[in-house]
Enzyme design. Structure first.
Site, PDB file in Angstrom:
ATOM      1  N   SER A  72       0.861  -1.182   0.000  1.00  0.00           N
ATOM      2  CA  SER A  72       0.000   0.000   0.000  1.00  0.00           C
ATOM      3  C   SER A  72       0.894   1.228   0.000  1.00  0.00           C
ATOM      4  CB  SER A  72      -0.882   0.003   1.254  1.00  0.00           C
ATOM      5  OG  SER A  72      -1.483   1.257   1.472  1.00  0.00           O
TER       6      SER A  72
ATOM      7  N   TYR B  14      -2.426  -1.291  10.253  1.00  0.00           N
ATOM      8  CA  TYR B  14      -2.397  -1.335   8.792  1.00  0.00           C
ATOM      9  C   TYR B  14      -1.055  -0.869   8.227  1.00  0.00           C
ATOM     10  CZ  TYR B  14      -3.679  -0.798   3.922  1.00  0.00           C
ATOM     11  OH  TYR B  14      -3.702  -0.904   2.553  1.00  0.00           O
TER      12      TYR B  14
END
Length: 313
Positions: A160, A172
């Protein structure tokens, strides 16, 4: 300058058209195929004529994907947080690919929640995300590598833009930074085996990774379980503004995910895949530049986006 631009375009065009041969005979194993990127990639590779081995988390997701595609796609169930499930999936793949090996492993399974200010979260909140996004990815890779080496194929890891610059608290970004480091290290280790390792670093896209529950409801649960002292230090205004900013980020998330799927496909079928792919304008124009700026400058920019807590100095 125009000539240089033309040469650059021609070079990229050549690399994009320089595909590996015998794609119809090559096997690809993809995790996280119930929905989102993994689901769409599986369908796109089937349309290209490849042999797709798709791992889904639920029986419902597995059956639906099987119905929506052709005989070139086969499904299995996989929970990347459970070692026994990973071992079973690896044996299933081994039985399917045989001596030719596995051309591509796509580690796509991932979760994004819980996320929020780090102090609002618990160890279990971090572990829940890291176990799927990082530890599960590592364990799946370790089990599949002998088959990938046999085929001299490639590993494609879903990271990401949050793996390049930490824009939100929680597990995350922590997990995605780990994916970057793991991918870099195995890419160097596998170089002499003829195995390529690619990293996909999308910007902000609208997928199921954000969850189905209302954002404000999720944030309210995090807020209300905090000790009163912690809530007082942030203040109700902080909670409200922070939640509104997250809503705005999700509202402007790109709904068209085709650039991500095409990047993943290119990493699988190109003779010259890139090390990193950055699909999304926000990735190219915001997150990657932020990651390359001096840290104090990035800190200054991102901290100005956060609300000011009640006990700020």
């Amino acid at each position: 300058m125009a000539a240089l631009t033309d040469l650059s375009f021609m070079y990229r065009w050549f690399k994009n058209c320089n595909l590996v041969g015998n794609l119809s005979e090559k096997y690809v194993f993809i995790t996280g195929c119930d929905s989102g990127f993994g689901n769409l990639l599986a369908k796109q590779l089937v349309d290209r004529g490849m042999q797709v081995l798709a791992a889904c988390f639920t029986e419902e997701g597995s059956q639906k994907l099987q119905r929506d595609t052709s005989y070139r796609l086969q499904t299995t169930l996989l929970d990347v947080t459970k070692s026994e499930s990973i071992k079973a999936a690896a044996q299933w793949v081994r039985d399917k690919v045989g001596e030719q090996g596995l051309w591509a492993l796509v580690n796509n399974a991932g979760v994004g929640l819980p996320s929020g200010p780090n102090e609002w979260l618990t160890k279990d909140d971090f572990v829940k995300v890291i176990n799927v996004n990082l530890v599960g990815l590592i364990e799946v890779t370790l089990h599949m590598l002998p088959m990938v080496k046999r085929a001299r194929g490639r590993v494609v890891n879903m990271s990401s833009s949050g793996g390049r610059v930490a824009v939100i608290g929680g597990g995350y970004c922590v997990s995605k930074f780990g994916v970057e480091a793991f991918s870099d290290s195995i890419r160097r280790e596998l170089y002499y085996f003829g195995v390529k390792v690619c990293i996909i670093e999308p910007g902000n896209y609208r997928t199921a990774i954000l969850g189905k529950e209302n954002l404000e409801s999720r944030m309210r649960k995090l807020w209300e379980r905090l000790p009163q002292e912690t809530r007082d230090s942030y203040g109700e205004d902080y909670f409200r503004i922070y939640t509104d900013k997250l809503k705005n980020i999700m509202q402007v998330a790109e709904p068209r995910v085709r650039d991500v799927i095409n990047s993943m496909e290119h990493a699988i079928v190109s003779r010259s895949p890139r090390i990193r792919y950055n699909p999304g304008l926000d990735a190219k124009l915001l997150y990657i530049p932020l990651a390359k700026l001096p840290t104090p400058v990035t800190d200054f920019i991102l901290s100005r986006y956060l609300p000011r807590p009640a006990d700020s100095v």
